[in-house]
Design a protein around this motif. Structure first.
Motif, PDB file in Angstrom:
ATOM      1  N   GLN A 248       0.814  -1.204   0.000  1.00  0.00           N
ATOM      2  CA  GLN A 248       0.000   0.000   0.000  1.00  0.00           C
ATOM      3  C   GLN A 248       0.853   1.262   0.000  1.00  0.00           C
ATOM      4  O   GLN A 248       0.570   2.199  -0.740  1.00  0.00           O
ATOM      5  CB  GLN A 248      -0.922   0.011   1.221  1.00  0.00           C
ATOM      6  N   MET A 249       1.876   1.306   0.853  1.00  0.00           N
ATOM      7  CA  MET A 249       2.714   2.494   0.924  1.00  0.00           C
ATOM      8  C   MET A 249       3.445   2.731  -0.394  1.00  0.00           C
ATOM      9  O   MET A 249       3.548   3.860  -0.868  1.00  0.00           O
ATOM     10  CB  MET A 249       3.709   2.374   2.078  1.00  0.00           C
ATOM     11  N   GLU A 250       3.948   1.671  -0.984  1.00  0.00           N
ATOM     12  CA  GLU A 250       4.652   1.804  -2.255  1.00  0.00           C
ATOM     13  C   GLU A 250       3.732   2.390  -3.318  1.00  0.00           C
ATOM     14  O   GLU A 250       4.115   3.303  -4.056  1.00  0.00           O
ATOM     15  CB  GLU A 250       5.184   0.438  -2.706  1.00  0.00           C
ATOM     16  N   ASP A 251       2.502   1.878  -3.393  1.00  0.00           N
ATOM     17  CA  ASP A 251       1.536   2.387  -4.367  1.00  0.00           C
ATOM     18  C   ASP A 251       1.210   3.849  -4.101  1.00  0.00           C
ATOM     19  O   ASP A 251       1.108   4.656  -5.029  1.00  0.00           O
ATOM     20  CB  ASP A 251       0.244   1.556  -4.330  1.00  0.00           C
ATOM     21  N   MET A 272      -5.088   8.196  -1.596  1.00  0.00           N
ATOM     22  CA  MET A 272      -5.379   7.057  -0.718  1.00  0.00           C
ATOM     23  C   MET A 272      -6.464   6.173  -1.331  1.00  0.00           C
ATOM     24  O   MET A 272      -6.357   4.944  -1.330  1.00  0.00           O
ATOM     25  CB  MET A 272      -5.830   7.554   0.664  1.00  0.00           C
ATOM     26  N   GLN A 273      -7.505   6.800  -1.860  1.00  0.00           N
ATOM     27  CA  GLN A 273      -8.602   6.048  -2.478  1.00  0.00           C
ATOM     28  C   GLN A 273      -8.111   5.221  -3.656  1.00  0.00           C
ATOM     29  O   GLN A 273      -8.506   4.069  -3.834  1.00  0.00           O
ATOM     30  CB  GLN A 273      -9.696   7.003  -2.960  1.00  0.00           C
ATOM     31  N   LYS A 274      -7.206   5.800  -4.446  1.00  0.00           N
ATOM     32  CA  LYS A 274      -6.691   5.115  -5.638  1.00  0.00           C
ATOM     33  C   LYS A 274      -5.925   3.846  -5.294  1.00  0.00           C
ATOM     34  O   LYS A 274      -5.874   2.905  -6.084  1.00  0.00           O
ATOM     35  CB  LYS A 274      -5.801   6.059  -6.442  1.00  0.00           C
ATOM     36  N   VAL A 275      -5.296   3.830  -4.100  1.00  0.00           N
ATOM     37  CA  VAL A 275      -4.486   2.661  -3.735  1.00  0.00           C
ATOM     38  C   VAL A 275      -5.144   1.828  -2.640  1.00  0.00           C
ATOM     39  O   VAL A 275      -4.500   1.014  -1.980  1.00  0.00           O
ATOM     40  CB  VAL A 275      -3.062   3.086  -3.304  1.00  0.00           C
ATOM     41  N   SER A 280     -11.132   6.877   5.848  1.00  0.00           N
ATOM     42  CA  SER A 280     -11.603   7.236   7.189  1.00  0.00           C
ATOM     43  C   SER A 280     -10.449   7.393   8.183  1.00  0.00           C
ATOM     44  O   SER A 280     -10.608   7.994   9.238  1.00  0.00           O
ATOM     45  CB  SER A 280     -12.592   6.187   7.708  1.00  0.00           C
ATOM     46  N   ILE A 281      -9.280   6.850   7.839  1.00  0.00           N
ATOM     47  CA  ILE A 281      -8.114   6.974   8.733  1.00  0.00           C
ATOM     48  C   ILE A 281      -7.139   8.032   8.223  1.00  0.00           C
ATOM     49  O   ILE A 281      -5.952   8.009   8.545  1.00  0.00           O
ATOM     50  CB  ILE A 281      -7.376   5.624   8.899  1.00  0.00           C
ATOM     51  N   ILE A 286      -1.940  10.686   7.689  1.00  0.00           N
ATOM     52  CA  ILE A 286      -1.111  11.897   7.533  1.00  0.00           C
ATOM     53  C   ILE A 286      -0.106  11.996   8.678  1.00  0.00           C
ATOM     54  O   ILE A 286       1.068  12.338   8.455  1.00  0.00           O
ATOM     55  CB  ILE A 286      -1.999  13.163   7.462  1.00  0.00           C
ATOM     56  N   ASP A 287      -0.546  11.671   9.899  1.00  0.00           N
ATOM     57  CA  ASP A 287       0.394  11.645  11.041  1.00  0.00           C
ATOM     58  C   ASP A 287       1.549  10.695  10.741  1.00  0.00           C
ATOM     59  O   ASP A 287       2.704  10.974  11.079  1.00  0.00           O
ATOM     60  CB  ASP A 287      -0.321  11.188  12.316  1.00  0.00           C
TER      61      ASP A 287
END
Length: 341
Positions: A248-251, A272-275, A280-281, A286-287
């Motif tokens: 997920q992070m890589e994407d 975020m939605q794209k990957v 909701s988090i 972002i933190d």
């Protein structure tokens, strides 16, 4: 001790099996633990105690330094287990002192110190697993002073030259004075994350590039090329060091390609939605991006700060909220690789 940990563990289990105590079926859990402890103390631990018995009367102090624990902290590692293991190392020092306080029926008055060197991202995980994180004794190595950070390079340079050159020689004879009209030190500090491993990697890359090009000193073009190579290295390390699933992070990181350096909360949500990261988090996500210094918070109008010290996280977050800012800035270290505008 030269064999890997899993091999040594198997050897110990074999010893327990040979002594018919590898099962707790015939006795209580407490009895089993006592037997295990007894057999382990008959071997290596007994030898260590005997060795300490010879040296403690002379020295009265033992200092243990543990480093390179991050070698196991890599992609797909069981970070929760590793965190608890490190906490175990921190907690065991008191028990070691008790073990060594009396040797051969003589009180030792031993001074024992156990020090672990940890990367800040690893310590973050360790602290999350600690029951009482405030009781962990921590000394933070801060690198917010540019001159202290560059001393790491200068001292290595002096050592490698066998004291033939001074720190001043490095900047006078071997590295160009300015890049894009800026002092070379200011340029470098502006494009890297201020950590020892980053500045070491950056300078090493610049040196290797200069050597391969046949330059007698590190030129401006070598510094700029090193910046691009360093950016790739940082991108990869961010993916590995993150706490979300690596995929997920890589994407998400690749979704930042070609974006502007200043990015809004709404844009982060779209990516975020794209990957397939749950929007909701978003605040928590972002933190996390800020924790990793992938982005910095806007704390004053058009002024962005990065969380190089975890103790500043709450302060920076509150400053951003008071400004009612939903803008973040991608770190300069990532700009070349992500081709941000």
């Amino acid at each position: 001790f030269l064999s890997d940990f899993s091999t040594r563990l198997e050897e110990q289990l074999k010893v327990l099996q040979e002594n018919n105590i590898a099962s707790i079926e015939d006795g209580s859990n407490n009895e089993f633990r006592l037997k295990v402890s007894e057999y382990l103390h008959q071997g290596t631990l007994l030898e260590i105690r005997e060795h300490f018995a010879k040296i403690i009367p002379k020295h009265k102090k033992i200092i243990v330094l543990i480093d390179n624990l991050d070698k196991s902290w890599r992609e797909n590692a069981k970070t929760n287990i590793l965190s608890k293991y490190i906490l175990g190392l921190l907690g065991v020092s008191g028990r070691i002192v008790k073990e060594l306080e009396v040797i051969k029926n003589v009180k030792t008055n031993l001074s024992f110190h156990l020090t672990l060197f940890l990367r800040s991202d690893i310590f973050r995980f360790v602290r999350m697993n600690a029951r009482e994180p405030d009781k962990i004794e921590v000394s933070k190595l801060k690198w917010d002073d540019k001159e202290i950070l560059f001393r790491i390079i200068e001292q290595r340079f002096i050592e490698l030259s066998n004291n033939e050159f001074t720190a001043a020689d490095l900047w006078e004879k071997f590295i160009v004075k300015t890049v894009d009209g800026k002092d070379v030190k200011d340029y470098i500090i502006n494009v890297i994350i201020p950590r020892p491993r980053d500045i070491i990697n950056f300078i090493k890359m610049a040196k290797d590039i200069a050597v391969s090009r046949g330059h007698e000193k590190i030129e401006e073009i070598d510094i700029k090329t090193a910046y691009k190579e360093y950016s790739v290295w940082v991108f990869t390390s961010f993916i590995v060091e993150n706490g979300i699933t690596v995929k997920q992070m890589e994407d998400f990181m690749y979704e930042l390609l070609g974006s502007t350096t200043i990015i809004t909360k709404e844009e982060i949500a779209e990516k975020m939605q794209k990957v397939a990261i749950d929007v909701s988090i978003i605040d928590k996500f972002i933190d996390h991006l800020v924790d990793l210094t992938i982005v910095g918070r806007e704390t004053k109008t058009d002024h962005f700060e990065y969380e190089y010290d975890m103790d500043t996280s709450k302060k920076l977050k509150i400053l951003g909220e008071k400004l009612s800012s939903n803008r973040y800035r991608i770190h300069n270290a990532l700009v070349p690789y992500l081709e941000c505008t």
